[in-house]
Design a protein around this motif. Structure first.
Motif, PDB file in Angstrom:
ATOM      1  N   LYS A  46       0.822  -1.206   0.000  1.00 30.46           N
ATOM      2  CA  LYS A  46       0.000   0.000   0.000  1.00 30.46           C
ATOM      3  C   LYS A  46       0.860   1.261   0.000  1.00 30.46           C
ATOM      4  CE  LYS A  46      -4.259  -1.880   1.916  1.00 30.46           C
ATOM      5  NZ  LYS A  46      -5.260  -1.848   3.011  1.00 30.46           N
ATOM      6  N   GLY A  55      -5.879  -3.716  -5.373  1.00 27.54           N
ATOM      7  CA  GLY A  55      -4.875  -2.659  -5.355  1.00 27.54           C
ATOM      8  C   GLY A  55      -5.324  -1.436  -6.135  1.00 27.54           C
ATOM      9  N   TYR A  77      -7.849   0.430  -4.083  1.00 20.00           N
ATOM     10  CA  TYR A  77      -7.177   1.204  -3.038  1.00 20.00           C
ATOM     11  C   TYR A  77      -6.541   2.468  -3.630  1.00 20.00           C
ATOM     12  CZ  TYR A  77      -3.946   2.492   0.678  1.00 20.00           C
ATOM     13  OH  TYR A  77      -3.262   3.193   1.638  1.00 20.00           O
ATOM     14  N   TYR A 104      -7.352   6.283  -2.614  1.00 21.56           N
ATOM     15  CA  TYR A 104      -6.306   7.165  -2.108  1.00 21.56           C
ATOM     16  C   TYR A 104      -6.187   8.415  -2.979  1.00 21.56           C
ATOM     17  CZ  TYR A 104      -2.044   8.831   0.021  1.00 21.56           C
ATOM     18  OH  TYR A 104      -1.131   9.621   0.670  1.00 21.56           O
TER      19      TYR A 104
END
Length: 301
Positions: A183, A223, A226, A230
Motif C-alpha cells: 500500500k 490494489g 485502493y 487514495y
C-alpha cells in the motif's frame, strides 16, 4: 493494451548467447519489429553470492544496457524494470536519464523500487532501514533535476544550491513509475509518480522482505481500488496508469487464447501495459518465441 518485454541479457549462460553486442542488436531489432512497446532491464549492481546461488539472477548496468538498446532501435521504449533508486544519488540518476532520453529522442521510462536485498544495500553503503524514506525523497529530487532548469534541494547528506543538469531530457516530464505491491508503494505512485508498476508473486511464497503478495487478478483489482480511493483522499484527479509487471503469475500455463482473455480482463480494470516473459535457452530460440508472440498476439490487439 501495450506489451513490454524483460530483456534476456541477465542470462550469462550459455556463454556469449546474450552477453554480446550482437545479441543486443538482434534482440532489440526483433522485439521492435514484433511490436513490443518497451524493453526492460532490471537492477542488481552487487548481489550476494548466496542470493545468486539460491535462484537470483545477474544484471548489467541498466543505463549502459538501455543505451546499447537505444543505439540499435528507433521506436522501442527504453525502460528500467526496475531501478533500485535508493542505491544511487538521485542527481546522478537524473543525469543518466536525461542523457539517455536526449540521445534516444525521448524514449526513456524510469520505473523504480526500494529493493529488498540487505546484502546488496550493505555492499553499497546505504542504510537498508531507511530505504522507503530515501525512495520518496529521491523521487522528489529527480523530478526537480529532470526539468532542465536550475534547482535547489535539501536532501539526506547532500544539498543542491542552484544546480543545473543540461541538456535536459526531451520528454517533459520523463515518465516515472513506482514498482511494488504494498500500500505504501501505491500511495507513493499517487503522490509522486505517473504510474503504478505492480507484479504478481508466486502463491505460497513469503514476500514480506520484498513486497505484498499479489497472486492474481483479484489482488490486482483490490490494489487498483485502493489506489482510486487514495487518489480521492489525496486530491489527485487523474489516477496513475497501471503498468503490470507480467501478464501471467509465476507458474501459470499460457496459450494464445489465455493471452487475449487476460488482456481483456486487464483492460476492463484500466491496465495500460503489461510485461510478457519470453523464454529461450539460446538467442535463436528466444528471438523465435518473441517473433511468434508478435505475430500471434500483438498484431491482433
Amino acid at each position: 493494451m501495450k506489451l513490454n518485454v524483460p530483456l534476456p541479457f541477465d542470462q550469462i549462460e550459455p556463454a556469449d548467447e546474450f552477453t554480446t553486442m550482437a545479441a543486443v542488436r538482434e534482440v532489440g531489432q526483433v522485439i521492435e519489429k514484433a511490436g513490443f512497446n518497451a524493453g526492460l532491464v532490471t537492477d542488481h549492481p552487487c548481489p550476494t553470492g548466496r542470493w545468486l546461488d539460491s535462484g537470483g539472477h545477474y544484471a548489467q548496468g541498466p543505463f549502459v544496457m538501455l543505451s546499447l538498446l537505444g543505439a540499435v532501435t528507433t521506436k522501442l521504449r527504453l525502460q528500467t524494470g526496475i531501478l533500485v533508486l535508493p542505491y544511487r544519488n538521485p542527481f546522478t540518476v537524473a543525469r543518466d536519464v536525461a542523457t539517455l532520453d536526449r540521445f534516444s529522442n525521448g524514449r526513456v521510462t524510469v520505473s523504480v523500487g526500494v529493493g529488498y536485498l540487505k546484502g546488496e544495500y550493505k555492499a553499497l553503503g546505504v542504510d537498508f532501514e531507511q530505504r522507503a524514506d530515501l525512495m520518496d525523497e529521491y523521487l522528489r529530487a529527480m523530478r526537480l533535476a529532470l526539468t532542465g532548469q536550475e534547482f535547489t534541494f535539501e536532501g539526506t547528506g547532500y544539498t543542491a544550491l542552484g544546480n543545473r543538469i543540461q541538456p535536459g531530457p526531451v520528454q517533459q516530464p520523463v515518465p516515472l513509475y513506482v514498482g511494488g505491491n504494498a500500500k505504501r508503494a501505491i500511495r507513493r505512485a499517487v503522490e509522486l509518480a505517473d504510474a503504478w508498476n505492480p507484479f504478481f508473486t508466486a502463491p505460497g511464497i513469503d514476500t514480506t522482505s520484498r513486497t505484498a503478495t499479489m497472486t492474481g487478478v483479484d489482488d490486482l483489482a483490490a490494489g487498483i481500488t485502493y489506489m482510486r480511493e487514495y487518489c480521492e483522499s489525496f486530491g489527485r484527479e487523474k489516477m496513475p496508469e497501471v503498468v503490470l509487471g507480467s501478464i501471467f503469475a509465476p507458474g501459470e500455463t499460457r496459450s494464445t487464447q489465455k493471452y487475449f482473455d487476460r488482456i481483456g480482463q486487464y483492460q476492463e480494470l484500466g491496465v495500460s501495459a503489461a510485461g510478457v516473459l519470453i523464454e529461450g535457452r539460446t538467442r535463436a530460440e528466444w528471438c523465435d518465441n518473441a517473433q511468434r508472440l508478435g505475430e500471434d498476439v500483438i498484431s491482433k490487439l
